[in-house]
Motif scaffolding. Structure first.
Motif, PDB file in Angstrom:
ATOM      1  N   ARG A   2      14.998  -3.624   1.322  1.00 48.40           N
ATOM      2  CA  ARG A   2      13.799  -4.223   0.543  1.00 48.40           C
ATOM      3  C   ARG A   2      13.401  -3.188  -0.391  1.00 48.40           C
ATOM      4  NH1 ARG A   2      10.006  -6.762   4.714  1.00 48.40           N
ATOM      5  NH2 ARG A   2      11.279  -4.953   5.939  1.00 48.40           N
ATOM      6  N   THR A   3      12.841  -3.413  -1.583  1.00 52.86           N
ATOM      7  CA  THR A   3      12.383  -2.639  -2.377  1.00 52.86           C
ATOM      8  C   THR A   3      10.900  -2.960  -2.223  1.00 52.86           C
ATOM      9  OG1 THR A   3      14.143  -2.071  -4.031  1.00 52.86           O
ATOM     10  CG2 THR A   3      11.854  -1.796  -4.865  1.00 52.86           C
ATOM     11  N   LEU A   4       9.918  -2.118  -1.933  1.00 51.25           N
ATOM     12  CA  LEU A   4       8.502  -2.541  -1.725  1.00 51.25           C
ATOM     13  C   LEU A   4       7.803  -1.642  -2.501  1.00 51.25           C
ATOM     14  CD1 LEU A   4       8.506  -2.726   2.296  1.00 51.25           C
ATOM     15  CD2 LEU A   4       8.839  -4.697   0.414  1.00 51.25           C
ATOM     16  N   ARG A   5       6.357  -2.224  -3.027  1.00 50.71           N
ATOM     17  CA  ARG A   5       5.606  -1.360  -3.854  1.00 50.71           C
ATOM     18  C   ARG A   5       4.350  -1.187  -3.549  1.00 50.71           C
ATOM     19  NH1 ARG A   5       9.102  -0.605  -7.868  1.00 50.71           N
ATOM     20  NH2 ARG A   5      10.460  -2.389  -8.142  1.00 50.71           N
ATOM     21  N   THR A   6       3.769  -1.827  -2.316  1.00 53.93           N
ATOM     22  CA  THR A   6       2.517  -1.524  -1.898  1.00 53.93           C
ATOM     23  C   THR A   6       2.586  -0.927  -0.436  1.00 53.93           C
ATOM     24  OG1 THR A   6       2.171  -3.726  -0.710  1.00 53.93           O
ATOM     25  CG2 THR A   6       1.723  -3.519  -3.103  1.00 53.93           C
ATOM     26  N   ILE A   7       1.476  -0.186  -0.201  1.00 58.86           N
ATOM     27  CA  ILE A   7       1.291   0.554   1.057  1.00 58.86           C
ATOM     28  C   ILE A   7       1.069  -0.624   2.137  1.00 58.86           C
ATOM     29  CG2 ILE A   7      -0.359   1.874   2.475  1.00 58.86           C
ATOM     30  CD1 ILE A   7      -1.088   3.287  -0.332  1.00 58.86           C
ATOM     31  N   ALA A   8       0.461  -1.600   2.012  1.00 60.21           N
ATOM     32  CA  ALA A   8       0.475  -2.564   2.870  1.00 60.21           C
ATOM     33  C   ALA A   8       1.544  -3.179   3.589  1.00 60.21           C
ATOM     34  CB  ALA A   8      -0.545  -3.845   2.379  1.00 60.21           C
ATOM     35  N   GLU A   9       2.602  -3.313   2.453  1.00 54.47           N
ATOM     36  CA  GLU A   9       4.029  -4.013   2.617  1.00 54.47           C
ATOM     37  C   GLU A   9       4.828  -3.174   3.496  1.00 54.47           C
ATOM     38  OE1 GLU A   9       5.461  -6.590  -1.159  1.00 54.47           O
ATOM     39  OE2 GLU A   9       4.973  -4.580  -1.343  1.00 54.47           O
ATOM     40  N   VAL A  10       4.713  -1.545   2.972  1.00 56.21           N
ATOM     41  CA  VAL A  10       5.445  -0.779   3.801  1.00 56.21           C
ATOM     42  C   VAL A  10       4.941  -0.777   5.311  1.00 56.21           C
ATOM     43  CG1 VAL A  10       5.864   1.725   4.202  1.00 56.21           C
ATOM     44  CG2 VAL A  10       5.854   0.766   1.888  1.00 56.21           C
ATOM     45  N   ARG A  11       3.629  -0.634   5.536  1.00 50.70           N
ATOM     46  CA  ARG A  11       3.151  -0.601   6.974  1.00 50.70           C
ATOM     47  C   ARG A  11       3.557  -1.748   7.679  1.00 50.70           C
ATOM     48  NH1 ARG A  11      -2.609   1.966   5.530  1.00 50.70           N
ATOM     49  NH2 ARG A  11      -2.033   4.053   6.076  1.00 50.70           N
ATOM     50  N   ASP A  48      17.924   7.816  12.942  1.00 56.89           N
ATOM     51  CA  ASP A  48      16.822   6.871  13.210  1.00 56.89           C
ATOM     52  C   ASP A  48      17.247   5.605  12.841  1.00 56.89           C
ATOM     53  OD1 ASP A  48      14.512   8.767  13.461  1.00 56.89           O
ATOM     54  OD2 ASP A  48      14.957   9.486  11.664  1.00 56.89           O
ATOM     55  N   SER A  49      16.858   4.454  13.418  1.00 54.22           N
ATOM     56  CA  SER A  49      17.246   3.177  13.424  1.00 54.22           C
ATOM     57  C   SER A  49      16.606   2.457  12.212  1.00 54.22           C
ATOM     58  CB  SER A  49      17.060   2.610  14.800  1.00 54.22           C
ATOM     59  OG  SER A  49      16.005   2.737  15.276  1.00 54.22           O
ATOM     60  N   PHE A  50      15.537   2.937  11.460  1.00 54.20           N
ATOM     61  CA  PHE A  50      14.874   2.313  10.410  1.00 54.20           C
ATOM     62  C   PHE A  50      14.622   3.627   9.382  1.00 54.20           C
ATOM     63  CE2 PHE A  50      11.173   0.317   8.157  1.00 54.20           C
ATOM     64  CZ  PHE A  50      11.832  -0.886   7.826  1.00 54.20           C
ATOM     65  N   VAL A  51      15.153   3.274   8.128  1.00 49.94           N
ATOM     66  CA  VAL A  51      14.911   4.259   6.965  1.00 49.94           C
ATOM     67  C   VAL A  51      14.254   3.870   5.937  1.00 49.94           C
ATOM     68  CG1 VAL A  51      16.323   5.922   5.708  1.00 49.94           C
ATOM     69  CG2 VAL A  51      17.464   5.417   7.943  1.00 49.94           C
ATOM     70  N   VAL A  52      13.303   4.529   5.669  1.00 55.43           N
ATOM     71  CA  VAL A  52      12.578   4.173   4.476  1.00 55.43           C
ATOM     72  C   VAL A  52      12.650   5.596   3.537  1.00 55.43           C
ATOM     73  CG1 VAL A  52      10.022   4.163   3.451  1.00 55.43           C
ATOM     74  CG2 VAL A  52      10.705   3.174   5.799  1.00 55.43           C
ATOM     75  N   VAL A  53      13.116   5.145   2.125  1.00 57.80           N
ATOM     76  CA  VAL A  53      13.204   6.242   1.119  1.00 57.80           C
ATOM     77  C   VAL A  53      11.988   6.037   0.082  1.00 57.80           C
ATOM     78  CG1 VAL A  53      14.619   6.961  -0.925  1.00 57.80           C
ATOM     79  CG2 VAL A  53      15.614   6.574   1.369  1.00 57.80           C
ATOM     80  N   SER A  54      11.404   6.827  -0.137  1.00 59.80           N
ATOM     81  CA  SER A  54      10.192   6.869  -1.167  1.00 59.80           C
ATOM     82  C   SER A  54      10.724   7.329  -2.269  1.00 59.80           C
ATOM     83  CB  SER A  54       8.919   7.469  -0.720  1.00 59.80           C
ATOM     84  OG  SER A  54       9.120   8.853  -0.451  1.00 59.80           O
ATOM     85  N   ASP A  88      16.692   1.083   4.617  1.00 58.31           N
ATOM     86  CA  ASP A  88      16.086  -0.433   4.970  1.00 58.31           C
ATOM     87  C   ASP A  88      14.998  -0.609   3.868  1.00 58.31           C
ATOM     88  OD1 ASP A  88      17.248  -1.218   7.862  1.00 58.31           O
ATOM     89  OD2 ASP A  88      16.902   0.836   7.884  1.00 58.31           O
ATOM     90  N   VAL A  89      14.307   0.374   3.555  1.00 56.84           N
ATOM     91  CA  VAL A  89      13.169   0.252   2.454  1.00 56.84           C
ATOM     92  C   VAL A  89      13.231   1.234   1.747  1.00 56.84           C
ATOM     93  CG1 VAL A  89      10.591   0.339   2.261  1.00 56.84           C
ATOM     94  CG2 VAL A  89      11.739  -1.074   4.251  1.00 56.84           C
ATOM     95  N   LEU A  90      13.146   0.853   0.267  1.00 58.42           N
ATOM     96  CA  LEU A  90      12.908   1.618  -0.936  1.00 58.42           C
ATOM     97  C   LEU A  90      11.572   1.537  -1.053  1.00 58.42           C
ATOM     98  CD1 LEU A  90      14.376   3.785  -2.750  1.00 58.42           C
ATOM     99  CD2 LEU A  90      14.291   1.798  -4.371  1.00 58.42           C
ATOM    100  N   PHE A  91      10.418   2.463  -1.190  1.00 62.24           N
ATOM    101  CA  PHE A  91       9.156   2.433  -1.222  1.00 62.24           C
ATOM    102  C   PHE A  91       8.947   2.969  -2.558  1.00 62.24           C
ATOM    103  CE2 PHE A  91       4.893   4.164  -0.361  1.00 62.24           C
ATOM    104  CZ  PHE A  91       4.202   3.273  -1.147  1.00 62.24           C
ATOM    105  N   ALA A  92       8.550   2.103  -3.667  1.00 65.33           N
ATOM    106  CA  ALA A  92       8.561   2.639  -5.146  1.00 65.33           C
ATOM    107  C   ALA A  92       7.226   2.232  -5.472  1.00 65.33           C
ATOM    108  CB  ALA A  92       9.799   2.123  -5.827  1.00 65.33           C
ATOM    109  N   PRO A  93       6.390   2.862  -5.252  1.00 63.35           N
ATOM    110  CA  PRO A  93       4.787   2.261  -5.678  1.00 63.35           C
ATOM    111  C   PRO A  93       4.780   2.720  -7.051  1.00 63.35           C
ATOM    112  CG  PRO A  93       4.811   4.392  -4.440  1.00 63.35           C
ATOM    113  CD  PRO A  93       6.264   4.044  -4.500  1.00 63.35           C
ATOM    114  N   ASP A  94       3.567   2.137  -7.657  1.00 67.23           N
ATOM    115  CA  ASP A  94       3.067   2.600  -9.132  1.00 67.23           C
ATOM    116  C   ASP A  94       2.179   3.848  -8.759  1.00 67.23           C
ATOM    117  OD1 ASP A  94       4.307   0.808 -10.905  1.00 67.23           O
ATOM    118  OD2 ASP A  94       2.642  -0.815 -10.452  1.00 67.23           O
ATOM    119  N   PRO A  95       1.804   4.677  -9.818  1.00 72.59           N
ATOM    120  CA  PRO A  95       0.888   5.715  -9.445  1.00 72.59           C
ATOM    121  C   PRO A  95      -0.567   5.245  -9.105  1.00 72.59           C
ATOM    122  CG  PRO A  95       1.961   6.064 -11.564  1.00 72.59           C
ATOM    123  CD  PRO A  95       2.413   4.808 -11.061  1.00 72.59           C
TER     124      PRO A  95
END
Ligand code: AMP
Length: 288
Positions: A2-11, A48-54, A88-95
């Motif tokens: 999943r590509t997520l944009r917000t801190i709340a979604e990543v949390r 790790d069993s859950f991988v976040v790439v920012s 698992d998660v690509l965290f690609a937030p706006d500035p």
């Protein structure tokens, strides 16, 4: 993935993973993925069993005269590559998600930031790095975070950060990935025209030359650095810095005894490139 944009979604995603008993690995990046990013994702995937790439081109670590607006960006390609690596998660937030109106905190680390890139680029650079990485640790709360030895000083800065602020995360350093001709992979290599691309190989050749004299028994830092400088001179490269420093805390090294970092930064064509080798004084083995 999943590509997520917000801190709340990543949390929320991390909470769910933890509830399922997973451990969380974080790979902080600025995107424009190349073969140097892949081992970090693989190492995270292996441990790790859950991988976040920012994926965040962090404006605060760029100076006004640096390449923030020109920095290569291709999120669709990056997402495909991360997905293929099992992220698992690509965290690609706006500035604005990272630096909302009213943002007023900067983390400044003394000591290891005062030399090499901290001196050449200015204190803002590692202030920006430390602040954004601390935020990513606060957002993701990973068990482990994966960084490349290509940015050796950055790893020392992050290690200092987590010790000083008691952040409970394991910092994992991954070896430098190089092109076939030795050039360290970098998102900035796309700035190199064919002539500059050829000239850029001198950086690693210079570090190799220094490693060779150390391997042959030379212990004097001036002589070791001179061996590298001769190769750069030959290639017409005037480095911003070329220094042998303690691999632990970046204090100057006069005699190669234990482990030392030989680090170089240079402008080649329109790119500013960095590279380094770790030199081992005790066993006459030298390696990248
Ligand atoms: P960047 O996207 O350039 O900020 O890099 C993200 C992470 O990948 C950092 O921890 C870098 O040190 C690492 N990295 C970049 N290039 C390489 C490389 N050639 N070899 C190993 N790690 C790298």
């Amino acid at each position: 993935m999943r590509t997520l944009r917000t801190i709340a979604e990543v949390r929320a995603a991390v909470r769910e993973a933890r509830a399922a008993g997973k451990t969380v690995g974080l790979v902080p990046t600025m995107g424009a993925f190349h073969a140097g990013h892949v081992p970090l994702m693989r190492e995270a995937r292996a441990n790790d069993s859950f991988v976040v790439v920012s994926l965040f081109v962090n404006p605060t670590q760029f100076g006004p005269s640096e390449d923030l607006s020109a920095y290569p960006r291709d999120e669709a390609r990056d997402a495909a590559l991360a997905e293929a690596e099992g992220v698992d998660v690509l965290f690609a937030p706006d500035p604005a998600e990272i630096y909302p109106d009213g943002f007023a905190t900067t983390i400044h680390i003394d000591g290891v930031t005062a030399v090499l890139d901290g001196a050449a680029r200015g204190a803002f650079h590692f202030d920006g790095v430390a602040t954004v990485v601390a935020k990513l640790f606060g957002i993701v709360a990973p068990d482990a975070a994966y960084f490349g030895q290509k940015d050796a000083q950055q790893i020392l800065v992050i290690r200092r950060l987590v010790r000083d602020l008691n952040i409970d995360v394991r910092i994992v350093a991954c070896p430098i990935v190089r092109e076939a001709d030795g050039l360290a992979m970098s998102s900035r290599n796309v700035y190199l025209d064919p002539d500059a691309r050829r000239q850029a190989t001198a950086l690693n050749r210079a570090l190799d030359a220094a490693a060779a004299v150390a391997y042959a028994g030379e212990r004097d830092a001036v002589a070791i650095v001179a061996a590298a400088r001769a190769v750069l001179d030959d290639a017409g490269i005037a480095p911003e810095y070329l220094e042998l420093r303690s691999a632990d805390d970046l204090t100057p090294v006069a005699t190669l005894e234990t482990e030392a970092l030989l680090a170089v930064a240079a402008r080649v064509g329109s790119a500013r490139l960095i590279d380094n080798h770790l030199l081992h004084g005790t066993d006459t083995r030298a390696s990248a």
